[in-house]
Design a protein around this motif. Structure first.
Motif, PDB file in Angstrom:
ATOM      1  N   CYS A 127      73.657   3.072  56.371  1.00  0.00           N
ATOM      2  CA  CYS A 127      73.675   4.295  55.559  1.00  0.00           C
ATOM      3  C   CYS A 127      72.852   5.437  56.111  1.00  0.00           C
ATOM      4  N   PRO A 128      73.346   6.519  56.526  1.00  0.00           N
ATOM      5  CA  PRO A 128      72.421   7.600  57.062  1.00  0.00           C
ATOM      6  C   PRO A 128      71.973   8.536  56.270  1.00  0.00           C
ATOM      7  N   ASN A 129      72.188   8.529  54.628  1.00  0.00           N
ATOM      8  CA  ASN A 129      72.236   9.437  53.728  1.00  0.00           C
ATOM      9  C   ASN A 129      71.050   9.338  52.949  1.00  0.00           C
ATOM     10  N   ILE A 130      70.166   8.416  52.628  1.00  0.00           N
ATOM     11  CA  ILE A 130      69.120   8.429  51.897  1.00  0.00           C
ATOM     12  C   ILE A 130      67.809   8.968  52.477  1.00  0.00           C
ATOM     13  N   PRO A 131      67.338  10.101  52.010  1.00  0.00           N
ATOM     14  CA  PRO A 131      66.144  10.895  52.468  1.00  0.00           C
ATOM     15  C   PRO A 131      65.237  10.107  52.850  1.00  0.00           C
ATOM     16  N   GLY A 132      64.487   9.991  53.964  1.00  0.00           N
ATOM     17  CA  GLY A 132      63.263   9.267  54.120  1.00  0.00           C
ATOM     18  C   GLY A 132      63.558   7.725  54.553  1.00  0.00           C
ATOM     19  N   LYS A 133      64.746   7.337  54.731  1.00  0.00           N
ATOM     20  CA  LYS A 133      65.076   6.040  54.992  1.00  0.00           C
ATOM     21  C   LYS A 133      66.067   5.917  56.317  1.00  0.00           C
ATOM     22  N   PRO A 134      65.384   5.637  57.488  1.00  0.00           N
ATOM     23  CA  PRO A 134      66.125   5.542  58.703  1.00  0.00           C
ATOM     24  C   PRO A 134      67.306   4.326  58.360  1.00  0.00           C
ATOM     25  N   GLN A 135      68.282   4.393  59.383  1.00  0.00           N
ATOM     26  CA  GLN A 135      69.376   3.531  59.241  1.00  0.00           C
ATOM     27  C   GLN A 135      68.587   2.359  59.764  1.00  0.00           C
ATOM     28  N   ILE A 136      68.927   1.032  59.361  1.00  0.00           N
ATOM     29  CA  ILE A 136      68.465  -0.145  59.634  1.00  0.00           C
ATOM     30  C   ILE A 136      69.111  -0.813  61.162  1.00  0.00           C
ATOM     31  N   GLY A 137      70.335  -0.321  61.233  1.00  0.00           N
ATOM     32  CA  GLY A 137      71.207  -0.491  62.374  1.00  0.00           C
ATOM     33  C   GLY A 137      70.615  -0.023  63.499  1.00  0.00           C
ATOM     34  N   TYR A 138      69.620   0.738  63.640  1.00  0.00           N
ATOM     35  CA  TYR A 138      69.011   1.561  65.079  1.00  0.00           C
ATOM     36  C   TYR A 138      67.805   0.820  65.149  1.00  0.00           C
ATOM     37  N   ASP A 139      67.326   0.046  64.385  1.00  0.00           N
ATOM     38  CA  ASP A 139      66.077  -1.067  64.614  1.00  0.00           C
ATOM     39  C   ASP A 139      66.548  -2.311  64.833  1.00  0.00           C
ATOM     40  N   VAL A 156      80.368 -16.865  51.880  1.00  0.00           N
ATOM     41  CA  VAL A 156      81.676 -16.355  52.282  1.00  0.00           C
ATOM     42  C   VAL A 156      81.532 -15.835  53.717  1.00  0.00           C
ATOM     43  N   PRO A 157      82.787 -15.591  54.470  1.00  0.00           N
ATOM     44  CA  PRO A 157      82.606 -14.924  55.840  1.00  0.00           C
ATOM     45  C   PRO A 157      81.852 -13.369  55.224  1.00  0.00           C
ATOM     46  N   MET A 158      80.673 -13.387  56.466  1.00  0.00           N
ATOM     47  CA  MET A 158      79.848 -12.227  56.420  1.00  0.00           C
ATOM     48  C   MET A 158      80.034 -11.333  57.667  1.00  0.00           C
ATOM     49  N   GLY A 159      80.038 -10.051  57.404  1.00  0.00           N
ATOM     50  CA  GLY A 159      80.296  -9.218  58.243  1.00  0.00           C
ATOM     51  C   GLY A 159      79.139  -8.235  58.429  1.00  0.00           C
ATOM     52  N   VAL A 160      79.013  -7.358  59.480  1.00  0.00           N
ATOM     53  CA  VAL A 160      78.146  -6.212  59.277  1.00  0.00           C
ATOM     54  C   VAL A 160      78.679  -4.823  59.856  1.00  0.00           C
ATOM     55  N   LYS A 161      78.383  -4.013  59.123  1.00  0.00           N
ATOM     56  CA  LYS A 161      78.952  -2.604  59.423  1.00  0.00           C
ATOM     57  C   LYS A 161      77.716  -1.926  59.817  1.00  0.00           C
ATOM     58  N   LEU A 162      78.074  -1.623  61.382  1.00  0.00           N
ATOM     59  CA  LEU A 162      77.325  -0.981  62.321  1.00  0.00           C
ATOM     60  C   LEU A 162      77.345   0.628  62.421  1.00  0.00           C
ATOM     61  N   PRO A 163      76.262   1.233  62.869  1.00  0.00           N
ATOM     62  CA  PRO A 163      76.168   2.554  63.097  1.00  0.00           C
ATOM     63  C   PRO A 163      76.815   2.816  64.675  1.00  0.00           C
ATOM     64  N   PRO A 164      77.343   3.956  64.997  1.00  0.00           N
ATOM     65  CA  PRO A 164      77.599   3.880  66.160  1.00  0.00           C
ATOM     66  C   PRO A 164      76.428   3.842  67.082  1.00  0.00           C
ATOM     67  N   TYR A 165      76.663   3.295  68.446  1.00  0.00           N
ATOM     68  CA  TYR A 165      75.794   3.434  69.409  1.00  0.00           C
ATOM     69  C   TYR A 165      76.273   4.122  70.688  1.00  0.00           C
ATOM     70  N   PHE A 166      75.492   4.765  71.316  1.00  0.00           N
ATOM     71  CA  PHE A 166      75.945   5.655  72.310  1.00  0.00           C
ATOM     72  C   PHE A 166      75.529   5.325  73.916  1.00  0.00           C
ATOM     73  N   ASP A 167      74.873   3.880  74.007  1.00  0.00           N
ATOM     74  CA  ASP A 167      74.397   3.640  75.279  1.00  0.00           C
ATOM     75  C   ASP A 167      74.818   2.043  75.503  1.00  0.00           C
ATOM     76  N   PRO A 168      75.294   1.703  76.573  1.00  0.00           N
ATOM     77  CA  PRO A 168      75.677   0.190  76.759  1.00  0.00           C
ATOM     78  C   PRO A 168      74.553  -0.681  76.631  1.00  0.00           C
ATOM     79  N   ALA A 169      73.282  -0.091  76.665  1.00  0.00           N
ATOM     80  CA  ALA A 169      72.122  -1.034  76.645  1.00  0.00           C
ATOM     81  C   ALA A 169      71.861  -1.332  75.302  1.00  0.00           C
ATOM     82  N   HIS A 170      72.227  -0.343  74.138  1.00  0.00           N
ATOM     83  CA  HIS A 170      72.328  -0.632  72.777  1.00  0.00           C
ATOM     84  C   HIS A 170      73.285  -1.651  72.242  1.00  0.00           C
ATOM     85  N   HIS A 171      74.633  -1.473  73.059  1.00  0.00           N
ATOM     86  CA  HIS A 171      75.496  -2.450  72.648  1.00  0.00           C
ATOM     87  C   HIS A 171      75.101  -3.789  73.026  1.00  0.00           C
TER      88      HIS A 171
END
Ligand code: DHB
Length: 308
Positions: A127-139, A156-171
């Protein structure tokens, strides 16, 4: 045409569903999704307390996409825990999206929501929209800690919703982390965080929260979404179920996601713009596209993207 799909052992009557956030906050909206042609009902990301969200205007569509900074308006997890059993009566999977304002919120919500037995749980790390709270997915370290904690309470089956990554190293970095956390499926991608849309006429930003910065969605983000679907599909050698989200507004867009490796496809911006009728159009368009290409099902072409 066979548009049914299977994700982590759960059968979906259609590969199209709403992206979390789009028309899925209230009981009425969730029932409307249940009665529609959507292949699943996905809830708004829920927090511990109910929230009104950010001040308006907080969503604006423009040619090619949308920008939003909703601020997690939702009924609170206890209300969704009560709604989940009734939503299952529509005969399609219910996906509960869980969020949190701090790390400890996630297992609290996960435990109670798991007991309500949604068909799948999607853990929102983006979630990118909470003032002052960085997205967990970038940590990566915080993401690993959190996924391991929620995995302990989710049956139950567990999935994760990720933010976009822009570098193969991050993938690779996040692929390694996900591989250690017992994740059953991925949802790629959340909105492209913290874009800025400007109206030259009024010389102003177009949404109120956060000085106009917000998550981008719609057609403009499709190449970013496809890249993330493809990168994680390849990282996991085609063994990780992926829901493709981002830039789908017609059947051909969905076909592109499926070629990249998506088993199912979610729609956000186009659902907000057109309403739940969009699902019948998308089914028709994807069916026509697959038929023209000589395919009999979604599964038959999943991941079959050619490289030059
Ligand atoms: C919101 C936006 C997101 O992209 C998300 O993943 C969760 C919440 C929001 O602003 O409500």
């Amino acid at each position: 045409m066979d548009l049914t799909v299977n994700i982590a052992g759960v059968k979906f009557p259609s590969c199209f569903m709403n992206a979390s956030g789009a028309l899925c906050v209230t009981r009425e909206e969730l029932w409307t999704l249940g009665r529609s042609h959507a292949g699943a009902v996905v809830t708004k990301s829920m927090t511990v307390e109910s929230r009104q969200g950010n001040p308006l205007p907080r969503y604006v569509g423009f040619p090619g996409g949308s920008i939003n900074s909703m601020g997690l308006p939702n009924l609170g997890y206890k209300a969704y825990a009560e709604l989940i059993p009734e939503l299952k009566q529509f005969g399609k999977p219910v996906i509960a999206s869980i969020a949190g304002l701090c790390e400890d919120d996630f297992p609290t919500i996960a435990q109670v929501i798991n007991e309500a037995k949604p068909d799948l749980i999607e853990v929102n790390l983006s979630c990118p929209n909470i003032p002052g709270k960085p997205q967990i997915g970038y940590d990566a370290e915080a993401s690993e800690r959190l996924m391991k904690r929620v995995r302990k309470v989710i049956t139950v089956p567990m999935g994760v919703k990720l933010p976009p990554y822009f570098d193969p190293a991050h993938h690779k970095l996040m692929g390694d982390v996900i591989g250690r956390c017992g994740v059953d499926f991925l949802n790629l991608i959340n909105s492209v965080g913290n874009g800025l849309v400007v109206d030259p006429e009024t010389e102003s930003v177009v949404i109120k929260p956060k000085g106009g910065f917000g998550g981008l969605g719609g057609t403009i983000i499709k190449p970013v979404a496809l890249a993330n679907v493809r990168a994680f599909w390849k990282y996991f050698n085609g063994t990780m179920p992926i829901i493709g989200t981002g830039g789908v507004s017609n059947g051909v867009d969905a076909f592109e996601h499926i070629l990249c490796g998506a088993s199912a496809v979610q729609v956000g911006t186009v659902l907000v713009e057109e309403g739940v009728q969009v699902f019948t159009r998308l089914e028709q368009e994807l069916s026509a596209c697959l038929e023209k290409k000589g395919y009999k099902s979604v599964l038959e072409c999943r991941g079959k993207l050619k490289e030059l």
